[in-house]
Scaffold this motif. Structure first.
Motif, PDB file in Angstrom:
ATOM      1  N   GLU A 167      39.256  76.047  27.135  1.00  0.00           N
ATOM      2  CA  GLU A 167      37.862  75.973  26.720  1.00  0.00           C
ATOM      3  C   GLU A 167      37.199  77.339  26.831  1.00  0.00           C
ATOM      4  N   PRO A 168      36.431  77.736  25.821  1.00  0.00           N
ATOM      5  CA  PRO A 168      35.698  78.987  25.963  1.00  0.00           C
ATOM      6  C   PRO A 168      34.696  78.860  27.099  1.00  0.00           C
ATOM      7  N   GLY A 169      34.551  79.899  27.879  1.00  0.00           N
ATOM      8  CA  GLY A 169      33.582  79.864  28.960  1.00  0.00           C
ATOM      9  C   GLY A 169      34.149  79.426  30.291  1.00  0.00           C
ATOM     10  N   ASN A 170      35.410  78.983  30.335  1.00  0.00           N
ATOM     11  CA  ASN A 170      35.983  78.602  31.622  1.00  0.00           C
ATOM     12  C   ASN A 170      36.874  79.720  32.141  1.00  0.00           C
ATOM     13  N   ILE A 171      36.290  80.890  32.255  1.00  0.00           N
ATOM     14  CA  ILE A 171      36.997  82.070  32.730  1.00  0.00           C
ATOM     15  C   ILE A 171      37.354  81.918  34.206  1.00  0.00           C
ATOM     16  N   GLU A 172      36.549  81.181  34.969  1.00  0.00           N
ATOM     17  CA  GLU A 172      36.818  81.018  36.390  1.00  0.00           C
ATOM     18  C   GLU A 172      38.185  80.376  36.622  1.00  0.00           C
ATOM     19  N   ALA A 173      38.510  79.358  35.828  1.00  0.00           N
ATOM     20  CA  ALA A 173      39.799  78.687  35.999  1.00  0.00           C
ATOM     21  C   ALA A 173      40.940  79.645  35.700  1.00  0.00           C
ATOM     22  N   LEU A 174      40.836  80.382  34.628  1.00  0.00           N
ATOM     23  CA  LEU A 174      41.891  81.318  34.273  1.00  0.00           C
ATOM     24  C   LEU A 174      42.034  82.395  35.340  1.00  0.00           C
ATOM     25  N   GLY A 175      40.919  82.896  35.846  1.00  0.00           N
ATOM     26  CA  GLY A 175      40.960  83.903  36.907  1.00  0.00           C
ATOM     27  C   GLY A 175      41.573  83.354  38.179  1.00  0.00           C
ATOM     28  N   ALA A 176      41.261  82.098  38.493  1.00  0.00           N
ATOM     29  CA  ALA A 176      41.823  81.466  39.685  1.00  0.00           C
ATOM     30  C   ALA A 176      43.333  81.329  39.556  1.00  0.00           C
ATOM     31  N   ILE A 177      43.787  80.968  38.383  1.00  0.00           N
ATOM     32  CA  ILE A 177      45.224  80.829  38.149  1.00  0.00           C
ATOM     33  C   ILE A 177      45.910  82.187  38.296  1.00  0.00           C
ATOM     34  N   GLU A 178      45.294  83.220  37.751  1.00  0.00           N
ATOM     35  CA  GLU A 178      45.887  84.557  37.825  1.00  0.00           C
ATOM     36  C   GLU A 178      45.949  85.077  39.254  1.00  0.00           C
ATOM     37  N   ARG A 179      44.975  84.713  40.096  1.00  0.00           N
ATOM     38  CA  ARG A 179      44.927  85.227  41.464  1.00  0.00           C
ATOM     39  C   ARG A 179      45.676  84.349  42.470  1.00  0.00           C
ATOM     40  N   ALA A 180      46.038  83.146  42.083  1.00  0.00           N
ATOM     41  CA  ALA A 180      46.727  82.250  43.008  1.00  0.00           C
ATOM     42  C   ALA A 180      48.137  82.761  43.308  1.00  0.00           C
ATOM     43  N   ALA A 181      48.570  82.578  44.542  1.00  0.00           N
ATOM     44  CA  ALA A 181      49.929  82.948  44.919  1.00  0.00           C
ATOM     45  C   ALA A 181      50.933  81.960  44.327  1.00  0.00           C
ATOM     46  N   VAL A 182      50.513  80.688  44.232  1.00  0.00           N
ATOM     47  CA  VAL A 182      51.377  79.624  43.721  1.00  0.00           C
ATOM     48  C   VAL A 182      50.561  78.752  42.773  1.00  0.00           C
ATOM     49  N   VAL A 183      51.141  78.413  41.627  1.00  0.00           N
ATOM     50  CA  VAL A 183      50.522  77.465  40.693  1.00  0.00           C
ATOM     51  C   VAL A 183      51.462  76.269  40.580  1.00  0.00           C
ATOM     52  N   ILE A 184      50.905  75.074  40.795  1.00  0.00           N
ATOM     53  CA  ILE A 184      51.692  73.841  40.708  1.00  0.00           C
ATOM     54  C   ILE A 184      51.158  73.015  39.543  1.00  0.00           C
ATOM     55  N   PRO A 185      51.872  72.989  38.425  1.00  0.00           N
ATOM     56  CA  PRO A 185      51.443  72.107  37.338  1.00  0.00           C
ATOM     57  C   PRO A 185      51.982  70.697  37.572  1.00  0.00           C
ATOM     58  N   VAL A 186      51.136  69.701  37.384  1.00  0.00           N
ATOM     59  CA  VAL A 186      51.570  68.305  37.456  1.00  0.00           C
ATOM     60  C   VAL A 186      52.005  67.947  36.037  1.00  0.00           C
ATOM     61  N   LEU A 187      53.308  67.998  35.817  1.00  0.00           N
ATOM     62  CA  LEU A 187      53.864  67.886  34.472  1.00  0.00           C
ATOM     63  C   LEU A 187      53.965  66.448  33.985  1.00  0.00           C
ATOM     64  N   SER A 188      53.733  66.308  32.697  1.00  0.00           N
ATOM     65  CA  SER A 188      53.921  65.038  31.993  1.00  0.00           C
ATOM     66  C   SER A 188      54.231  65.408  30.549  1.00  0.00           C
ATOM     67  N   ASP A 189      54.633  64.444  29.763  1.00  0.00           N
ATOM     68  CA  ASP A 189      54.876  64.726  28.341  1.00  0.00           C
ATOM     69  C   ASP A 189      53.611  65.245  27.676  1.00  0.00           C
ATOM     70  N   ALA A 190      52.473  64.616  27.997  1.00  0.00           N
ATOM     71  CA  ALA A 190      51.200  65.032  27.411  1.00  0.00           C
ATOM     72  C   ALA A 190      50.835  66.451  27.834  1.00  0.00           C
ATOM     73  N   TYR A 191      51.081  66.802  29.083  1.00  0.00           N
ATOM     74  CA  TYR A 191      50.796  68.160  29.586  1.00  0.00           C
ATOM     75  C   TYR A 191      51.606  69.176  28.786  1.00  0.00           C
ATOM     76  N   LEU A 192      52.897  68.883  28.592  1.00  0.00           N
ATOM     77  CA  LEU A 192      53.794  69.806  27.893  1.00  0.00           C
ATOM     78  C   LEU A 192      53.474  69.928  26.405  1.00  0.00           C
ATOM     79  N   GLN A 193      52.778  68.942  25.856  1.00  0.00           N
ATOM     80  CA  GLN A 193      52.419  68.983  24.443  1.00  0.00           C
ATOM     81  C   GLN A 193      51.015  69.522  24.216  1.00  0.00           C
ATOM     82  N   HIS A 194      50.279  69.753  25.301  1.00  0.00           N
ATOM     83  CA  HIS A 194      48.888  70.202  25.183  1.00  0.00           C
ATOM     84  C   HIS A 194      48.818  71.710  25.036  1.00  0.00           C
ATOM     85  N   GLN A 195      48.123  72.170  23.998  1.00  0.00           N
ATOM     86  CA  GLN A 195      48.038  73.592  23.695  1.00  0.00           C
ATOM     87  C   GLN A 195      47.426  74.409  24.849  1.00  0.00           C
ATOM     88  N   GLY A 196      46.377  73.881  25.456  1.00  0.00           N
ATOM     89  CA  GLY A 196      45.735  74.584  26.560  1.00  0.00           C
ATOM     90  C   GLY A 196      46.650  74.734  27.759  1.00  0.00           C
TER      91      GLY A 196
END
Length: 144
Positions: free
Chosen positions: A111-140
């Motif tokens: 989403e445009p304007g959600n720079i905080e989330a992207l910055g948080a992901i970039e600064r995190a030591a570990v990122v844990i995605p909760v994977l599902s078929d829908a997650y893997l098919q989602h462009q974002g």
């Protein structure tokens, strides 16, 4: 950091940016607790008294003060219970490790304007995605 920052302090990023010789320091644990009290959302802000005294806009986003050590990402509308799993995982990690854990919504990154989330992901030591078929098919999610 562990133990939610303990007694550590973080200088105000605006004070540092403007070259203040005595930047305000936010106590990391208290700032983290404040963020959790406000619902743990990335976009919440606090006031910097030094910025206010210097005539600068005093609002500082919590996400620039308290970067996550662990970022748990999930789809918000996945009907398979991924949101519940992500929230449970986040709570367990916070309780048992004392780490600074944020639970974010993967679609928000695209989403445009959600720079905080992207910055948080970039600064995190570990990122844990909760994977599902829908997650893997989602462009974002794939941008993440």
């Amino acid at each position: 950091l562990g133990d939610a920052g303990g007694g550590k302090c973080v200088p105000c990023p605006k004070c540092v940016e403007y070259g203040s010789s005595t930047p305000h320091s936010f106590p990391l644990k208290a700032t983290w607790d404040d963020m959790l009290d406000k619902g743990g959302t990335l976009g919440k802000s606090v006031n910097c008294p030094s910025c206010k005294a210097a005539g600068r806009f005093p609002r500082i986003k919590l996400s620039t003060i308290v970067p996550p050590e662990v970022y748990v990402s999930h789809l918000p509308d996945d009907d398979k219970g991924d949101k519940s799993l992500a929230n449970t995982l986040t709570a367990i990690l916070r309780e048992r490790t004392g780490l600074l854990v944020w639970c974010g919504v993967a679609t928000g990154v695209a989403e445009p304007g959600n720079i905080e989330a992207l910055g948080a992901i970039e600064r995190a030591a570990v990122v844990i995605p909760v994977l599902s078929d829908a997650y893997l098919q989602h462009q974002g999610c794939m941008r993440e």
